[in-house]
Write an enzyme that holds these catalytic residues in place. Structure first.
Site, short mmCIF file in Angstrom:
data_model
loop_
_atom_site.label_atom_id
_atom_site.label_comp_id
_atom_site.label_asym_id
_atom_site.label_seq_id
_atom_site.Cartn_x
_atom_site.Cartn_y
_atom_site.Cartn_z
N CYS A 174 48.04 53.79 126.02
CA CYS A 174 48.86 52.62 125.63
C CYS A 174 49.48 52.03 126.93
O CYS A 174 49.82 51.01 126.83
CB CYS A 174 49.87 53.39 124.85
SG CYS A 174 49.31 54.17 123.30
N ASP A 208 52.37 59.89 121.82
CA ASP A 208 52.53 60.26 120.48
C ASP A 208 50.79 60.92 119.79
O ASP A 208 51.04 62.13 119.46
CB ASP A 208 52.67 59.31 119.45
CG ASP A 208 54.39 59.09 119.57
OD1 ASP A 208 55.01 59.37 120.56
OD2 ASP A 208 54.98 58.29 118.57
N CYS A 219 53.43 52.43 124.45
CA CYS A 219 53.30 53.51 123.30
C CYS A 219 54.73 53.21 122.45
O CYS A 219 55.63 52.61 122.78
CB CYS A 219 53.23 54.86 123.97
SG CYS A 219 52.73 55.91 122.61
N ASP A 220 54.56 53.80 121.19
CA ASP A 220 55.19 53.80 120.02
C ASP A 220 56.91 53.48 120.41
O ASP A 220 57.51 52.43 120.01
CB ASP A 220 55.17 54.70 119.14
CG ASP A 220 53.82 54.78 118.44
OD1 ASP A 220 53.04 53.98 118.86
OD2 ASP A 220 53.68 55.83 117.56
N LYS A 221 57.66 54.37 121.12
CA LYS A 221 58.96 54.30 121.30
C LYS A 221 59.30 53.50 122.44
O LYS A 221 60.54 53.08 122.69
CB LYS A 221 59.37 55.77 121.75
CG LYS A 221 59.02 56.90 120.64
CD LYS A 221 59.24 56.47 119.10
CE LYS A 221 58.71 57.46 118.29
NZ LYS A 221 57.05 57.48 118.19
N CYS A 271 47.35 51.98 120.06
CA CYS A 271 46.42 52.28 118.99
C CYS A 271 46.28 51.00 118.21
O CYS A 271 47.28 50.41 117.84
CB CYS A 271 46.84 53.37 118.36
SG CYS A 271 47.19 54.84 119.32
N GLU A 297 56.16 63.47 113.87
CA GLU A 297 55.14 62.81 112.95
C GLU A 297 54.06 63.62 112.37
O GLU A 297 53.56 64.41 113.08
CB GLU A 297 54.51 61.67 113.56
CG GLU A 297 55.69 60.49 114.25
CD GLU A 297 54.89 59.45 114.87
OE1 GLU A 297 55.60 58.36 115.14
OE2 GLU A 297 53.81 59.45 115.37
N SER A 319 53.36 59.33 111.38
CA SER A 319 52.73 58.21 112.40
C SER A 319 52.53 56.86 111.78
O SER A 319 52.30 56.84 110.26
CB SER A 319 51.48 58.67 112.77
OG SER A 319 50.72 57.78 113.36
#
Length: 556
Positions: free
Chosen positions: A47, A79, A120-122, A192, A444, A470
């Site tokens: 990511c 993640d 990435c996600d956060k 992702c 998650e 997730s």
């Protein structure tokens, strides 16, 4: 007056200027705005592995626009790599660390603005939290989505690999096939590829006006991604000159727009948690009930993974987030007067976007021909979640199930039972003590949900938890149950075999046990000792708020 004058102007600041000269300032630079580049580059996850190029492009563009860039690093966790392990407890915690680190660097150095780059996600909500706290001109550059992997002519994402584990356990595939999926699922840099959490949050940030139009769906490896970083730098310098600040953009209407787009694209449950946190930090009165209110009127119009057919690069080709927003705007489902970092209104940004989706594609549908007539993120309440919970019901034909509780005190226990084929059709799986305080960190549950789907039970088993899911999870899954078990929530009183009803049609999550019996269990319940007493997880568990309030740590 520039905020950075505090470190660049006057005789008393001669030592400060001496330090700045050492990092490249000269006599002509001390009157220029100082812009921070919060660079989330890292090689621990695909990511973020391409972010350095974007930071370099942004740095050059800032100089060309008459600003002085100062680059600093911020962290990320993966993640996907930490999923299913103790390391996943650090994922949501990293959102706070990212926010704290950007706030610390920018405020300590009296920066005039910040360009944050993440993947990435956060990274996305972490950056947005810091922007709301500091309220200095800010823009976000998304690292870009990954292109799909390919196997036998089919698109793969990271979720394909998680589901393959469940397929192997149920005998649907052999180990060679699992390894083939593993080797082909992640072809290179980027976040992702489905409408998972990273792409959901980048879409929300674009909708709220903090990143450039079309930029949230660009592929990480395409040239236009680097070009958008350079353009973002120019836009930010103009925002500094025009004093356009985050709290000018972060209105209740802007959050409602973001929720509408998230519903329309079939986005992640995590967006509920993150938008609540950002709103709380910005002083905006957003509640979990606002998501349900908007869900009732906004349909899902994009056929995207995890429950749909397509990936985010397909959405980009079909017109991206601006096309989705234009359809919603024309249908009266978007506030057109909200401002963007460019100084334009949403209506002005979308002026030249077609009023109909492109022909010869079925990624984006007309409002009148949706995938689902209502949004896919339902807010359920009942005696099992008096503060609320978040159900993701996309891909589920009948989002209703009453069945016996299968109770697990951790994700690991649950996954073992699923892979040993001990979870059966009709069961309601309960995974508890995984909340913000109890986990700590709200892990998650992608491994259990993917294993359930991989075994063909996605329509036949419900999974509820005080943890999270997730963005890649789908099926009858209910997360963010609040109050959580560790603070005395009813989910901590569930016993093996209890009857539980999950009914997304009635917005109900109910433990079918008499009140007298629940009172007896409550009297016997003892608050568990914290799993961590020191370190960042110990600190987090003491500070974090309920998931119904965004699980923030800075409002004490």
């Amino acid at each position: 007056m520039l905020r950075s004058n505090a470190i660049t102007q006057g005789i008393q600041r001669s030592p400060n200027r001496a330090m700045l000269r050492a990092v490249g300032f000269d006599d002509n630079d001390f009157n220029k705005p100082i812009i921070g580049i919060a660079n989330g580059h890292s090689t621990i996850t695909p990511c973020n592995m391409g972010l350095m190029d974007l930071a370099n492009r942004a740095e050059s563009a800032l100089k060309e626009a008459g600003a002085m860039p100062q680059t600093f690093g911020t962290i990320t966790v993966s993640d996907g790599i930490s999923m299913g392990t103790e390391g996943m407890k650090y994922s949501l915690v990293s959102r706070e660390v990212i926010a704290d680190s950007i706030e610390t660097a920018c405020n300590a150095q009296s920066m005039d603005g910040v360009l944050a780059i993440g993947g990435c996600d956060k990274n996305m909500p972490g950056a947005m939290l810091s922007m709301a706290r500091m309220n200095i001109p800010s823009i976000f550059v998304y690292g870009g989505t990954i292109k799909p992997g390919k196997l036998d002519g089919c698109d793969l994402t990271v979720v394909s690999s998680f589901e393959a584990v469940g397929q192997l356990a149920s005998g649907k595939i052999d180990k060679d096939r699992l390894i083939a999926v593993e080797k082909n699922a992640i072809p290179g840099p980027g976040s992702c590829g489905g409408m998972f959490t990273a792409n959901t949050m980048s879409a929300a940030i674009e909708t709220m006006g903090f990143s450039l139009p079309f930029s949230s769906t660009m592929a990480a490896v395409d040239d236009e991604k680097a070009e958008s970083a350079a353009e973002s730098a120019q836009v930010l310098v103009n925002a500094v000159k025009n004093n356009i600040r985050p709290l000018d953009l972060l209105t209740k209407e802007a959050f409602e727009n973001a929720i509408s787009v998230i519903m329309a694209v079939g986005g992640s449950t995590n967006s509920v948690l993150h938008l609540l946190a950002i709103a709380r930090t910005a002083g905006v009165d957003l509640t979990i009930d606002d998501f349900e209110r908007i869900r009732q009127t906004v349909p899902v119009i994009c056929d995207l993974k995890p429950s749909g057919k397509y990936v985010t690069v397909d959405l980009h080709k079909a017109g991206g987030i601006p096309q989705v927003m234009k359809l919603l705007l024309d249908a009266g489902m978007l506030h057109g007067e909200c401002k963007t970092i460019e100084g334009k209104t949403i209506k002005e940004v979308l002026r030249d976007i077609p009023s109909k989706p492109k022909e010869n594609q079925d990624v984006i549908r007309q409002i009148s021909n949706p995938i689902y007539k209502k949004g896919h993120l339902a807010i359920l309440k009942g005696n099992l979640a008096s503060e609320g919970s978040v159900a993701k019901i996309s891909g589920v034909k009948t989002p209703v199930l009453t069945g016996p509780a299968r109770v697990f005190e951790s994700e690991e226990e649950c996954l073992t039972a699923i892979l040993d084929n001990k979870v059966k059709a009709g069961d309601v799986v309960v995974v508890r003590y995984e909340g913000p305080v109890g986990g700590p960190g709200m892990r998650e549950m992608l491994s259990p949900t993917s294993a359930i789907v991989g075994q063909g039970l996605g329509e036949k088993v419900a999974l509820i938890t005080d943890g999270r899911f997730s963005g890649g999870s789908y099926g009858l899954v209910v997360g963010h149950v609040a109050p959580e078990a560790a603070v005395g929530g009813t989910i901590g009183l569930v016993e093996e075999g209890d009857s539980i009803t999950v009914d997304a049609n009635k917005l109900l999550i109910q433990l079918n046990v008499e009140e007298r019996e629940l009172a007896r269990r409550k009297q016997k319940w003892e608050k568990p000792k914290p799993r961590y007493k020191t370190g960042i997880l110990g600190k987090y568990s003491r500070l974090v708020s309920s998931s119904s309030q965004g699980a923030t740590t800075d409002q004490i």
